[in-house]
Enzyme design. Structure first.
Site, PDB file in Angstrom:
ATOM      1  N   ASP A   1      -4.685  -0.704  -1.694  1.00 38.53           N
ATOM      2  CA  ASP A   1      -6.020  -0.448  -1.156  1.00 38.53           C
ATOM      3  C   ASP A   1      -6.873   0.107  -2.292  1.00 38.53           C
ATOM      4  O   ASP A   1      -6.447   1.041  -2.987  1.00 38.53           O
ATOM      5  CB  ASP A   1      -5.917   0.587  -0.027  1.00 38.53           C
ATOM      6  CG  ASP A   1      -6.456   0.077   1.296  1.00 38.53           C
ATOM      7  OD1 ASP A   1      -6.722  -1.124   1.418  1.00 38.53           O
ATOM      8  OD2 ASP A   1      -6.599   0.896   2.223  1.00 38.53           O
TER       9      ASP A   1
ATOM     10  N   HIS B   1     -10.431   7.247   1.916  1.00 37.32           N
ATOM     11  CA  HIS B   1      -9.076   7.104   1.395  1.00 37.32           C
ATOM     12  C   HIS B   1      -9.013   6.007   0.343  1.00 37.32           C
ATOM     13  O   HIS B   1      -9.824   5.088   0.327  1.00 37.32           O
ATOM     14  CB  HIS B   1      -8.086   6.788   2.521  1.00 37.32           C
ATOM     15  CG  HIS B   1      -8.307   5.447   3.158  1.00 37.32           C
ATOM     16  ND1 HIS B   1      -9.280   5.233   4.118  1.00 37.32           N
ATOM     17  CD2 HIS B   1      -7.706   4.252   2.954  1.00 37.32           C
ATOM     18  CE1 HIS B   1      -9.253   3.957   4.495  1.00 37.32           C
ATOM     19  NE2 HIS B   1      -8.309   3.342   3.798  1.00 37.32           N
TER      20      HIS B   1
ATOM     21  N   HIS C   1     -10.701   0.945  -2.544  1.00 35.10           N
ATOM     22  CA  HIS C   1     -12.048   1.001  -1.974  1.00 35.10           C
ATOM     23  C   HIS C   1     -13.069   1.652  -2.907  1.00 35.10           C
ATOM     24  O   HIS C   1     -12.751   2.669  -3.552  1.00 35.10           O
ATOM     25  CB  HIS C   1     -12.032   1.812  -0.675  1.00 35.10           C
ATOM     26  CG  HIS C   1     -11.210   1.222   0.413  1.00 35.10           C
ATOM     27  ND1 HIS C   1     -11.359  -0.068   0.861  1.00 35.10           N
ATOM     28  CD2 HIS C   1     -10.208   1.769   1.165  1.00 35.10           C
ATOM     29  CE1 HIS C   1     -10.509  -0.295   1.841  1.00 35.10           C
ATOM     30  NE2 HIS C   1      -9.784   0.796   2.039  1.00 35.10           N
TER      31      HIS C   1
ATOM     32  N   LYS D   1      -7.211  -4.800  -2.844  1.00 35.80           N
ATOM     33  CA  LYS D   1      -7.961  -5.283  -1.689  1.00 35.80           C
ATOM     34  C   LYS D   1      -8.905  -4.193  -1.202  1.00 35.80           C
ATOM     35  O   LYS D   1      -8.792  -3.041  -1.610  1.00 35.80           O
ATOM     36  CB  LYS D   1      -7.008  -5.695  -0.570  1.00 35.80           C
ATOM     37  CG  LYS D   1      -6.120  -4.566  -0.050  1.00 35.80           C
ATOM     38  CD  LYS D   1      -5.046  -5.102   0.885  1.00 35.80           C
ATOM     39  CE  LYS D   1      -4.158  -3.998   1.438  1.00 35.80           C
ATOM     40  NZ  LYS D   1      -4.859  -3.065   2.328  1.00 35.80           N
TER      41      LYS D   1
ATOM     42  N   ASP E   1       0.796  -1.239   0.000  1.00 37.89           N
ATOM     43  CA  ASP E   1       0.000   0.000   0.000  1.00 37.89           C
ATOM     44  C   ASP E   1       0.831   1.294   0.000  1.00 37.89           C
ATOM     45  O   ASP E   1       0.563   2.223   0.772  1.00 37.89           O
ATOM     46  CB  ASP E   1      -0.945   0.020   1.200  1.00 37.89           C
ATOM     47  CG  ASP E   1      -1.934  -1.133   1.192  1.00 37.89           C
ATOM     48  OD1 ASP E   1      -1.877  -1.955   0.264  1.00 37.89           O
ATOM     49  OD2 ASP E   1      -2.741  -1.229   2.136  1.00 37.89           O
TER      50      ASP E   1
ATOM     51  N   CYS F   1      -2.085  -2.766   7.792  1.00 39.90           N
ATOM     52  CA  CYS F   1      -1.987  -3.591   6.587  1.00 39.90           C
ATOM     53  C   CYS F   1      -0.711  -4.418   6.522  1.00 39.90           C
ATOM     54  O   CYS F   1      -0.736  -5.562   6.064  1.00 39.90           O
ATOM     55  CB  CYS F   1      -2.143  -2.719   5.344  1.00 39.90           C
ATOM     56  SG  CYS F   1      -3.790  -1.958   5.279  1.00 39.90           S
TER      57      CYS F   1
END
Length: 220
Positions: free
Chosen positions: A52, A86, A54, A111, A10, A156
């Site tokens: 990441d 974020h 989202h 993810k 990340d 993470c």
């Protein structure tokens, strides 16, 4: 290719300076990552990354769950820290840091895609019911040993390391290549100790690079 891979966790804009979820001293991690990437290229070690990723309606975002950033609650039966918005898919904050040597990254594993559950680990959602493609890819490429570094130590990175050990990988954490959120002052320290207790090894990038120089000199 060796049976080792470097997993960058990340290293995205929103976790770096001026990002939505800025991690203190994160910029130094990018420099460390680039140094380790150069080492890995010299040693024929594959470089991969997690990201990441989202959706905008993710329920771990405080604004979507009617909660306050930094407080703790429950999301679908699991302990949840409520985060600022974020790493939203396709937005600048979700992109890798521009100074990172992205050309070296051979595979990326996204993810946190399911809006109803958070996903700290690069291997699984937090309920361990849904896996990313990471373990399958590592198995197909006969990777047995992971060097892991990135952001953030206490979330993470920690959960990625714990899952990697549980899945049977040899894990080495590059300690100076990690920085934590540290909602509590000792969170990163405690996370590193938890990784060690699980079976991971801690080293520094200097340990890695020095070891490479010793081997090179011995062969010359």
């Amino acid at each position: 290719m060796t049976n080792i891979a470097l997993l960058l966790v990340d290293l995205q804009n929103d976790f770096c300076r001026a990002g939505a979820l800025e991690v203190l001293d994160s910029e130094s991690v990018i420099g460390t990552a680039n140094n380790v990437i150069t080492y890995c290229q010299q040693q024929n070690i594959v470089v991969i990354a997690s990201q990441d990723w989202h959706p905008a309606d993710h329920l771990s975002f405080a604004v979507n769950s009617g909660t306050q950033v930094g407080t703790e609650g429950n999301l679908n039966g699991l302990r949840q820290i409520w985060w600022p918005v974020h790493c939203v898919q396709h937005q600048k904050g979700a992109q890798f840091h521009p100074a990172l040597n992205q050309s070296a990254i051979q595979a990326t594993f996204q993810k946190g895609i399911n809006a109803t559950i958070d996903s700290y680990s690069a291997f699984f959602d937090n309920d361990h019911q849904h896996a990313t493609q990471l373990d399958r890819w590592l198995t197909e490429n006969k990777i047995k040993h992971l060097y892991i570094m990135g952001l953030a130590t206490d979330y993470c990175v920690k959960f990625t390391v714990l899952d990697a050990v549980q899945l049977g990988y040899q894990v080495t954490v590059i300690q100076d290549g990690c920085r934590g959120v540290n909602l509590h002052p000792e969170d990163s320290h405690n996370a590193l100790q938890e990784m060690v207790l699980a079976g991971a090894k801690l080293i520094t990038s200097s340990d890695l690079l020095t070891q490479s120089m010793i081997v090179t000199n011995a062969l010359s």
